[in-house]
Structures are given as C-alpha cells and as structure tokens.
Write an enzyme that holds these catalytic residues in place. Structure first.
Site, PDB file in Angstrom:
ATOM      1  N   GLU A 121       0.801  -1.225   0.000  1.00 30.28           N
ATOM      2  CA  GLU A 121       0.000   0.000   0.000  1.00 30.28           C
ATOM      3  C   GLU A 121       0.837   1.279   0.000  1.00 30.28           C
ATOM      4  O   GLU A 121       0.765   2.094   0.929  1.00 30.28           O
ATOM      5  CB  GLU A 121      -0.948  -0.008   1.196  1.00 30.28           C
ATOM      6  CG  GLU A 121      -1.914  -1.172   1.184  1.00 30.28           C
ATOM      7  CD  GLU A 121      -2.952  -1.139   2.296  1.00 30.28           C
ATOM      8  OE1 GLU A 121      -3.925  -1.898   2.215  1.00 30.28           O
ATOM      9  OE2 GLU A 121      -2.791  -0.335   3.251  1.00 30.28           O
TER      10      GLU A 121
ATOM     11  N   GLU B 114      -5.336  -8.542   0.536  1.00 28.60           N
ATOM     12  CA  GLU B 114      -6.011  -8.200   1.786  1.00 28.60           C
ATOM     13  C   GLU B 114      -7.483  -7.940   1.501  1.00 28.60           C
ATOM     14  O   GLU B 114      -7.830  -7.318   0.500  1.00 28.60           O
ATOM     15  CB  GLU B 114      -5.439  -6.926   2.440  1.00 28.60           C
ATOM     16  CG  GLU B 114      -4.084  -7.077   3.085  1.00 28.60           C
ATOM     17  CD  GLU B 114      -3.628  -5.781   3.758  1.00 28.60           C
ATOM     18  OE1 GLU B 114      -4.507  -4.998   4.207  1.00 28.60           O
ATOM     19  OE2 GLU B 114      -2.413  -5.542   3.818  1.00 28.60           O
TER      20      GLU B 114
END
Length: 423
Positions: A164, A329
């Site tokens: 991320e 995720e």
C-alpha cells in the site's frame, strides 16, 4: 420449496489464506519508526504500542498450527526490516534464521507463504535520515530485498515488494496520522515517486538474485484500491475532486507498475467505498472529505461494506495488469463477529464470479488471521478470524473462521453456505 441459491466454485489451484504484518503481531522490536511514534503521547488510540502485540515472535508455531487446523493453504506475512537490519548494512544472522524457521513452519504445514518486504515500518536509522523521502531509499530497499531472496528464496516463491504505497505516503506525509506526521502534499507525492523507484529497484534486484541462486520467484505490489464516487453527482467540485482522488490514490502508482511491467502478479487490497466531497475548509486533508452513503452497512470503524466493489476493481485492473491477480487483503473490524460471515461469503462470491468471467485470480488472503495492533487505532479494532486476548495471549477462532475453513475445504459457495449467512 425454496429456490436453489447460486453455486460458485473455485479451481483446485486457488489459494485460500490469511494475511498479517510483522509490527502488528510480532512484538519485541523497538528499532522501528512505529515503536518510537507509538511512545509519543496522543499518537495512538488508548496509548497502545506494538511492544508485545500478539507475541507472534514467540508463538508463531501456535499460529501456524491454527492455520493448518483450519485447512488454509496460504499465508501472507511480512519481514520486520528493522529486526533484520538494525544498523545500516548490519544484517543480523539470528533474525534471518528466525524467519527461516517461520517460513519453514508454514511449508511443513502445507501452507504457501507470501512474503512482504516493506509493510509500512522502517528502521529508526533510516527514519532519522528522512525516512521514505530519503533519495537513498531505492538503493537501501533493493539491497534489503536482494538479501531477503538470497537468505529465504528457497522457502518462498511469492513476494510483495511494498504494501500500500499510496496509504503510507498519504497517512504519513499528507494526513499526518502516521509517522513522520507531516502535512505536506508535495512531500507526499514525492514519497510516492520514491516508493515507485524503490519498487522498480527491488523488483530487478530480486529477480537478479533469484536467477543467480536458481530460485523461482514472482513479485508484485499490494495495491490498496477503493471504489471512489462523488458524494453529490450534481456538484461539479465533487466530481472534479473524485477524479483527482481516483487518479492520485488508485491510479498513479498501480498504473505506473502496470505500464512498466515490473510485476509478475497484481496484489489487490480492498476494503471499502468512499463518497468524495470537495471541502475547502479541510486544508490539511487536501480539501477532501470522504463520506459513506446514507443507510449503508458499516463496520466497527465506520467504513462502508460494499462487496460489489471488489468485483468492479477486478474487472478494471485484471485486464490492465496483464498478470495473475491475488486478493492480498480483504477484511473488516468486527468485534462480535456478526458481520464477518456475510462479509466473507459476499466478497468471495465476487471473486468466484470474476473467475467465471475469465479473470485470472489466483488467491484470496483474508485480513487478518489474528486480532492485532491496528496502527493509529491501537488494539480496539478486531480484524481477526481468531480472537486474541491480549492479557493472556489466548487464541480463540471465531465462528467466521469455521465458515471460511469450510469454503476453503469444499472450494465452493453453495446453498448451505448462503443459508449459513441468512441469504
């Protein structure tokens, strides 16, 4: 007679797993920027710190056994850079041996590991020299990545370079809620550019090392992507800021990696949908306000639960990426586990439908295996399939874990699965 519900199937090669991150579960590492940040008053909800977390450093075999008992075939974990390189260029052999034990335990249990090299935290020695804004970051991270493949490449074939990048850049350098707690939009974009250069350097170094050592290796980025829509479609400013947010947050980094073809798979982290309102009073948030649609179901942190968004993002990014996709995720904070069963089934259904449409999705890693230290939110949010009592470190699988295990074992969502969530 009730009508039959939709039956959705997953292929034999599809990986069902879970995901964790070192700082959030391991404990016992005071050499990270986050350890120092958490000790500053007012930074973390409840004054929590990751000092012990889930004590996974000492309990990893117990946690691997839980995964094995659930019948899960994959686990995404991260390496704590500061533990492995506590001083610049000073690699700790004992720490590397520890991670060999961790990966070996997973492989012995029949669990495919996926290793993340940079999951938000950095060593304090780098933080003191500008952190992620340091122009030396690509060299430092590529050296670390090469060392990791040399030390662990015989035990792992799936690697994430950076987790991320858009989140760590925005939270630490724009919103100021993570270290180094800056409110600097231009700096945030420069950090994003630096992380892209670091990813490119890591990708090349990892493949070079794997080739020299004869290891199989596939590497990619775990991209955090959101569904982004205008709060008021009739408001020009909302539409304009939505387009800008979409480009900066979702599109810029992921698009660059796709164009450069510096990935062997595309990692997708998906959680929610944002409704964007242009807010001139929010100078520190780049004039942006994120809202939730009225009446929408939300999780314990107030994020909208929007499973359809996962399918939409797969349709958009899988063809653009041109490589296999892993859901790296997907999860929610849900302390009493009343939403997680529906969340799991509905999001996995989106993945199965994407497979039916011919998209090459190879696996799903649920966030998270364990309750954990959730960064600035501390220990309050409960993301785990497994409940953790932080006082005793007792692990207790929640009912949703059994449901997920059944889907993984049977490789299908059938009438009984839908009935289990009241659908």
């Amino acid at each position: 007679m009730l009508p039959m519900r939709e039956v959705l199937e997953f292929p034999e090669h599809f990986l069902f797993g879970t995901a964790t991150a070192a700082t959030q579960i391991e404990g016992h590492c005071e050499d990270t920027d986050w350890a120092a940040f958490a000790r500053e008053p007012g930074r973390i909800r409840g004054g929590d710190t990751p000092a012990v977390a889930c004590d996974h450093l000492h309990r990893f075999r117990e946690d691997v056994a839980i995964q094995q008992q659930l019948g899960l075939g994959a686990h995404r974990l991260s390496l704590e850079w500061a533990r492995l390189e506590p001083g610049e260029g000073d690699f700790d052999p004992a720490a590397w041996d520890h991670y060999r034990e961790v990966l070996g335990a997973h492989r012995d249990a029949g669990i495919t590991p996926m290793v993340t090299l940079h999951h938000f935290t950095i060593p304090r020695w780098l933080a003191a020299r500008g952190g992620l804004a340091n122009p030396e970051l690509p060299r430092l991270l590529s050296r670390f990545a090469a060392h990791a493949v040399e030390a662990l490449g015989d035990l792992c074939t799936l690697w994430i370079t950076i987790n991320e990048p858009n989140v760590v850049a925005s939270h630490g350098h724009l919103l100021g809620v993570w270290p180094p707690a800056h409110h600097a939009p231009i700096e945030a974009f420069r950090v994003l550019q630096n992380l892209l250069a670091a990813h490119d350097a890591m990708y090349r170094a990892m493949h070079d090392t794997a080739s020299q050592r004869g290891h199989d290796l596939a590497a990619g980025v775990a991209h955090h992507l959101r569904i982004i829509e205008p709060d008021d479609t009739g408001r020009v400013a909302d539409r304009a800021w939505t387009a800008l947010y979409e480009w900066l947050f979702n599109g810029w980094f992921a698009g660059a990696v796709c164009e450069r073809k510096t990935h062997d798979f595309f990692g997708l982290n998906y959680y929610s949908r944002d409704l964007v309102r242009f807010a001139p009073e929010r100078f520190r948030e780049a004039f942006l306000e994120r809202n939730v649609r009225a009446g929408a179901e939300v999780n314990d942190l107030g994020w909208e639960i929007y499973p359809e968004g996962l399918g939409q993002l797969l349709d958009l990014w899988a063809p653009r990426a041109g490589v296999p996709v892993y859901i790296t995720e997907n999860g929610l904070p849900d302390d009493d586990d009343d939403q997680r069963p529906r969340f799991l089934v509905r999001h996995l259904a989106e993945v199965a439908r994407a497979l039916q449409r011919g998209l090459d999705v190879r696996g799903y890693m649920h966030w998270s295996l364990l309750d954990n230290f959730e960064w600035a939110e501390g220990y309050a949010p409960r993301f785990g399939l497994v409940h953790v009592d932080y006082e005793t470190q007792t692990r207790t699988p929640r009912p949703s874990a059994a449901l997920y295990a059944r889907i993984a074992r049977e490789r299908r969502i059938d009438d009984a699965t839908w009935a289990a969530i009241g659908a």
